[in-house]
Motif scaffolding. Structure first.
Motif, mmCIF file in Angstrom:
data_model
loop_
_atom_site.group_PDB
_atom_site.id
_atom_site.type_symbol
_atom_site.label_atom_id
_atom_site.label_comp_id
_atom_site.label_asym_id
_atom_site.label_seq_id
_atom_site.Cartn_x
_atom_site.Cartn_y
_atom_site.Cartn_z
ATOM 1 N N THR A 1 -2.393 -3.938 4.211
ATOM 2 C CA THR A 1 -2.605 -3.083 5.367
ATOM 3 C C THR A 1 -1.793 -1.813 5.164
ATOM 4 O OG1 THR A 1 -2.915 -5.001 6.787
ATOM 5 C CG2 THR A 1 -2.401 -2.917 7.877
ATOM 6 N N ALA A 2 -2.460 -0.670 5.303
ATOM 7 C CA ALA A 2 -1.807 0.620 5.095
ATOM 8 C C ALA A 2 -0.885 0.963 6.247
ATOM 9 C CB ALA A 2 -2.858 1.711 4.919
ATOM 10 N N ASP B 1 -4.950 3.726 -0.616
ATOM 11 C CA ASP B 1 -5.726 2.853 -1.492
ATOM 12 C C ASP B 1 -5.053 2.648 -2.844
ATOM 13 O OD1 ASP B 1 -6.178 5.523 -2.190
ATOM 14 O OD2 ASP B 1 -8.208 5.119 -2.900
ATOM 15 N N GLU B 2 -3.834 3.176 -2.999
ATOM 16 C CA GLU B 2 -3.068 2.979 -4.225
ATOM 17 C C GLU B 2 -1.892 2.045 -3.955
ATOM 18 O OE1 GLU B 2 -2.301 6.746 -6.134
ATOM 19 O OE2 GLU B 2 -4.442 7.235 -6.131
ATOM 20 N N THR C 1 -5.172 -7.805 -0.628
ATOM 21 C CA THR C 1 -5.502 -6.786 0.361
ATOM 22 C C THR C 1 -4.253 -6.475 1.168
ATOM 23 O OG1 THR C 1 -7.787 -7.541 0.482
ATOM 24 C CG2 THR C 1 -6.985 -6.223 2.327
ATOM 25 N N THR D 1 -6.401 0.197 -9.922
ATOM 26 C CA THR D 1 -5.623 0.883 -8.892
ATOM 27 C C THR D 1 -4.398 1.568 -9.506
ATOM 28 O OG1 THR D 1 -6.314 -0.740 -7.238
ATOM 29 C CG2 THR D 1 -4.351 0.552 -6.733
ATOM 30 N N SER E 1 0.851 -1.180 0.000
ATOM 31 C CA SER E 1 0.000 0.000 0.000
ATOM 32 C C SER E 1 0.891 1.236 0.000
ATOM 33 C CB SER E 1 -0.896 -0.016 1.245
ATOM 34 O OG SER E 1 -1.588 1.195 1.388
ATOM 35 N N GLY F 1 -5.823 0.117 8.361
ATOM 36 C CA GLY F 1 -6.813 0.055 7.290
ATOM 37 C C GLY F 1 -6.401 -0.975 6.263
ATOM 38 N N GLU F 2 -7.389 -1.597 5.674
ATOM 39 C CA GLU F 2 -7.179 -2.640 4.681
ATOM 40 C C GLU F 2 -7.627 -2.132 3.314
ATOM 41 O OE1 GLU F 2 -6.267 -6.125 5.527
ATOM 42 O OE2 GLU F 2 -5.556 -5.074 7.302
ATOM 43 N N TYR F 3 -6.777 -2.337 2.322
ATOM 44 C CA TYR F 3 -7.073 -1.852 0.978
ATOM 45 C C TYR F 3 -6.815 -2.967 -0.029
ATOM 46 C CZ TYR F 3 -7.146 2.625 3.284
ATOM 47 O OH TYR F 3 -7.457 3.649 4.134
ATOM 48 N N THR F 4 -7.845 -3.292 -0.805
ATOM 49 C CA THR F 4 -7.731 -4.322 -1.829
ATOM 50 C C THR F 4 -7.412 -3.655 -3.167
ATOM 51 O OG1 THR F 4 -9.283 -5.742 -0.653
ATOM 52 C CG2 THR F 4 -8.908 -6.238 -2.986
#
Length: 111
Positions: free
Chosen positions: A62-63, A34-35, A60, A75, A28, A67-70
């Motif tokens: 972890t930032a 989220d990028e 996914t 992207t 991340s 927070g989790e971002y897929t």
């Protein structure tokens, strides 16, 4: 470039090309959680970079601050150290320069 753009662009060149400036290890991006970012790496093949890009699709992460971002095919992608909000956004021009500097590995002469 999006992740799908990056994957598509990496499919075209010879997969054995070794780049003096490439990437590995998706994560991340700290600038925009989220990028997606990839760690810069020297002496990596186009095929290895393609494998890393494919491995990030649908993954996914972890930032930096939680927070989790897929990551999806849409992207945006960066070339940045893990935990850094600096780096470079991937563009077709950046990737073209990286690939243009690549060389094929030499095979030792046999007697």
């Amino acid at each position: 470039m999006t992740l799908d753009d990056l994957i598509d662009a990496l499919c075209a060149p010879n997969q054995a090309l070794v780049l003096p400036r490439g990437f590995t290890t998706p994560h991340s991006y700290r600038g925009f959680f989220d990028e997606l970012a990839f760690e810069p790496m020297e002496g990596v093949s186009v095929g290895a970079m393609l494998g890393d890009a494919w491995s990030a699709r649908g993954e996914t992460f972890t930032a930096h601050k939680g927070g989790e971002y897929t990551m999806t095919g849409d992207t945006p992608c960066w070339l940045a150290l893990h935990g850094s909000n600096g780096g470079e956004e991937f563009t077709p021009e950046l990737l073209a320069r990286m690939i243009a500097a690549g060389t094929l590995p030499t095979t030792p002469a046999t007697a």
